[in-house]
Design a protein around this motif. Structure first.
Motif, PDB file in Angstrom:
ATOM      1  N   VAL A   3       0.826  -1.210   0.000  1.00  0.00           N
ATOM      2  CA  VAL A   3       0.000   0.000   0.000  1.00  0.00           C
ATOM      3  C   VAL A   3       0.861   1.263   0.000  1.00  0.00           C
ATOM      4  O   VAL A   3       0.423   2.308  -0.459  1.00  0.00           O
ATOM      5  N   MET A   4       2.082   1.166   0.470  1.00  0.00           N
ATOM      6  CA  MET A   4       2.960   2.344   0.509  1.00  0.00           C
ATOM      7  C   MET A   4       3.306   2.852  -0.890  1.00  0.00           C
ATOM      8  O   MET A   4       3.494   4.043  -1.081  1.00  0.00           O
ATOM      9  N   ALA A   5       3.389   1.963  -1.863  1.00  0.00           N
ATOM     10  CA  ALA A   5       3.725   2.376  -3.234  1.00  0.00           C
ATOM     11  C   ALA A   5       2.659   3.304  -3.807  1.00  0.00           C
ATOM     12  O   ALA A   5       2.971   4.219  -4.570  1.00  0.00           O
ATOM     13  N   GLY A   6       1.410   3.120  -3.440  1.00  0.00           N
ATOM     14  CA  GLY A   6       0.355   4.008  -3.915  1.00  0.00           C
ATOM     15  C   GLY A   6       0.116   5.191  -3.011  1.00  0.00           C
ATOM     16  O   GLY A   6      -0.374   6.230  -3.453  1.00  0.00           O
ATOM     17  N   ALA A   7       0.470   5.075  -1.749  1.00  0.00           N
ATOM     18  CA  ALA A   7       0.179   6.139  -0.787  1.00  0.00           C
ATOM     19  C   ALA A   7       1.177   7.289  -0.854  1.00  0.00           C
ATOM     20  O   ALA A   7       0.800   8.448  -0.663  1.00  0.00           O
ATOM     21  N   VAL A   8       2.426   7.001  -1.117  1.00  0.00           N
ATOM     22  CA  VAL A   8       3.449   8.049  -1.104  1.00  0.00           C
ATOM     23  C   VAL A   8       3.163   9.142  -2.144  1.00  0.00           C
ATOM     24  O   VAL A   8       3.222  10.335  -1.805  1.00  0.00           O
ATOM     25  N   ILE A  35       2.408  13.191  -1.232  1.00  0.00           N
ATOM     26  CA  ILE A  35       3.166  14.285  -1.844  1.00  0.00           C
ATOM     27  C   ILE A  35       2.224  15.266  -2.536  1.00  0.00           C
ATOM     28  O   ILE A  35       2.369  16.483  -2.400  1.00  0.00           O
ATOM     29  N   LEU A  36       1.253  14.759  -3.251  1.00  0.00           N
ATOM     30  CA  LEU A  36       0.281  15.619  -3.928  1.00  0.00           C
ATOM     31  C   LEU A  36      -0.500  16.464  -2.930  1.00  0.00           C
ATOM     32  O   LEU A  36      -0.707  17.665  -3.142  1.00  0.00           O
ATOM     33  N   LEU A  37      -0.928  15.879  -1.831  1.00  0.00           N
ATOM     34  CA  LEU A  37      -1.669  16.619  -0.824  1.00  0.00           C
ATOM     35  C   LEU A  37      -0.837  17.755  -0.233  1.00  0.00           C
ATOM     36  O   LEU A  37      -1.300  18.889  -0.108  1.00  0.00           O
ATOM     37  N   LEU A  38       0.402  17.462   0.114  1.00  0.00           N
ATOM     38  CA  LEU A  38       1.255  18.496   0.698  1.00  0.00           C
ATOM     39  C   LEU A  38       1.564  19.609  -0.298  1.00  0.00           C
ATOM     40  O   LEU A  38       1.589  20.787   0.066  1.00  0.00           O
ATOM     41  N   MET A  61      -0.397  20.587  -2.727  1.00  0.00           N
ATOM     42  CA  MET A  61      -1.616  21.376  -2.873  1.00  0.00           C
ATOM     43  C   MET A  61      -1.836  22.298  -1.668  1.00  0.00           C
ATOM     44  O   MET A  61      -2.282  23.432  -1.826  1.00  0.00           O
ATOM     45  N   LEU A  62      -1.514  21.830  -0.465  1.00  0.00           N
ATOM     46  CA  LEU A  62      -1.657  22.686   0.706  1.00  0.00           C
ATOM     47  C   LEU A  62      -0.697  23.870   0.647  1.00  0.00           C
ATOM     48  O   LEU A  62      -1.068  25.000   0.988  1.00  0.00           O
ATOM     49  N   HIS A  63       0.523  23.634   0.205  1.00  0.00           N
ATOM     50  CA  HIS A  63       1.477  24.739   0.065  1.00  0.00           C
ATOM     51  C   HIS A  63       1.025  25.706  -1.022  1.00  0.00           C
ATOM     52  O   HIS A  63       1.155  26.917  -0.869  1.00  0.00           O
ATOM     53  N   HIS A  64       0.493  25.182  -2.111  1.00  0.00           N
ATOM     54  CA  HIS A  64      -0.015  26.042  -3.182  1.00  0.00           C
ATOM     55  C   HIS A  64      -1.167  26.902  -2.665  1.00  0.00           C
ATOM     56  O   HIS A  64      -1.251  28.090  -2.975  1.00  0.00           O
ATOM     57  N   TYR A  65      -2.054  26.325  -1.861  1.00  0.00           N
ATOM     58  CA  TYR A  65      -3.165  27.074  -1.283  1.00  0.00           C
ATOM     59  C   TYR A  65      -2.638  28.200  -0.408  1.00  0.00           C
ATOM     60  O   TYR A  65      -3.135  29.324  -0.457  1.00  0.00           O
ATOM     61  N   HIS A  66      -1.611  27.917   0.387  1.00  0.00           N
ATOM     62  CA  HIS A  66      -1.045  28.948   1.263  1.00  0.00           C
ATOM     63  C   HIS A  66      -0.473  30.097   0.440  1.00  0.00           C
ATOM     64  O   HIS A  66      -0.717  31.258   0.734  1.00  0.00           O
ATOM     65  N   PHE A  67       0.296  29.786  -0.591  1.00  0.00           N
ATOM     66  CA  PHE A  67       0.902  30.855  -1.377  1.00  0.00           C
ATOM     67  C   PHE A  67      -0.139  31.633  -2.164  1.00  0.00           C
ATOM     68  O   PHE A  67       0.026  32.814  -2.419  1.00  0.00           O
ATOM     69  N   ARG A  68      -1.241  30.995  -2.523  1.00  0.00           N
ATOM     70  CA  ARG A  68      -2.346  31.696  -3.180  1.00  0.00           C
ATOM     71  C   ARG A  68      -2.983  32.689  -2.213  1.00  0.00           C
ATOM     72  O   ARG A  68      -3.334  33.792  -2.587  1.00  0.00           O
ATOM     73  N   GLN A  69      -3.113  32.277  -0.947  1.00  0.00           N
ATOM     74  CA  GLN A  69      -3.654  33.174   0.061  1.00  0.00           C
ATOM     75  C   GLN A  69      -2.713  34.353   0.311  1.00  0.00           C
ATOM     76  O   GLN A  69      -3.164  35.465   0.564  1.00  0.00           O
ATOM     77  N   CYS A  70      -1.412  34.117   0.236  1.00  0.00           N
ATOM     78  CA  CYS A  70      -0.450  35.193   0.433  1.00  0.00           C
ATOM     79  C   CYS A  70      -0.557  36.240  -0.669  1.00  0.00           C
ATOM     80  O   CYS A  70      -0.374  37.428  -0.422  1.00  0.00           O
ATOM     81  N   GLU A  71      -0.848  35.807  -1.886  1.00  0.00           N
ATOM     82  CA  GLU A  71      -1.000  36.752  -2.986  1.00  0.00           C
ATOM     83  C   GLU A  71      -2.255  37.595  -2.815  1.00  0.00           C
ATOM     84  O   GLU A  71      -2.275  38.762  -3.184  1.00  0.00           O
TER      85      GLU A  71
END
Length: 115
Positions: A76-81, A85-88, A90-100
């Motif tokens: 299951v780790m092969a599909g979860a990793v 990564i995608l979730l993290l 996207m969260l960083h992208h959301y933060h930088f969008r809020q900063c703009e």
């Protein structure tokens, strides 16, 4: 049994948020007290909100990975990793969008004044 697992995951998320808020508030208060300024909640949330969301999501993902690993094994780790990564990202992208959108709400951090 399923209700217990859901409650444990929710408790892990709640504890992660509480732990994050405690650490971030202590660090931020130390800087504000040194500069003799008042800390507003809006400024604090604008500066650290994305990190709290990431911390809570990390706790939930860790719990889900543990449950999936227990149920299915190492495969299951092969599909979860990549999903993690995608979730993290996207969260960083959301933060930088809020900063703009609201740059005036960001916490202005200055270098420490050495005495």
């Amino acid at each position: 049994m399923a209700l217990v697992l859901v409650l444990v995951l929710m408790l892990a998320m709640g504890l992660a948020i509480g732990h994050f808020r405690y650490k971030a508030l202590l660090i931020t208060l130390a800087r504000y007290l040194k500069r003799q300024e008042v800390l507003s909640q809006a400024t604090w949330l604008a500066s650290f909100g994305w990190a709290g969301t990431t911390c809570a999501a990390g706790a939930l993902i860790a719990g889900l990975l543990f449950l999936a690993l227990k149920a299915t094994g190492v495969g299951v780790m092969a599909g979860a990793v990549p999903i993690i990564i995608l979730l993290l990202v996207m969260l960083h992208h959301y933060h930088f969008r809020q900063c703009e959108c609201a740059p005036d709400l960001l916490l202005r951090v200055t270098p420490p004044e050495w005495e």
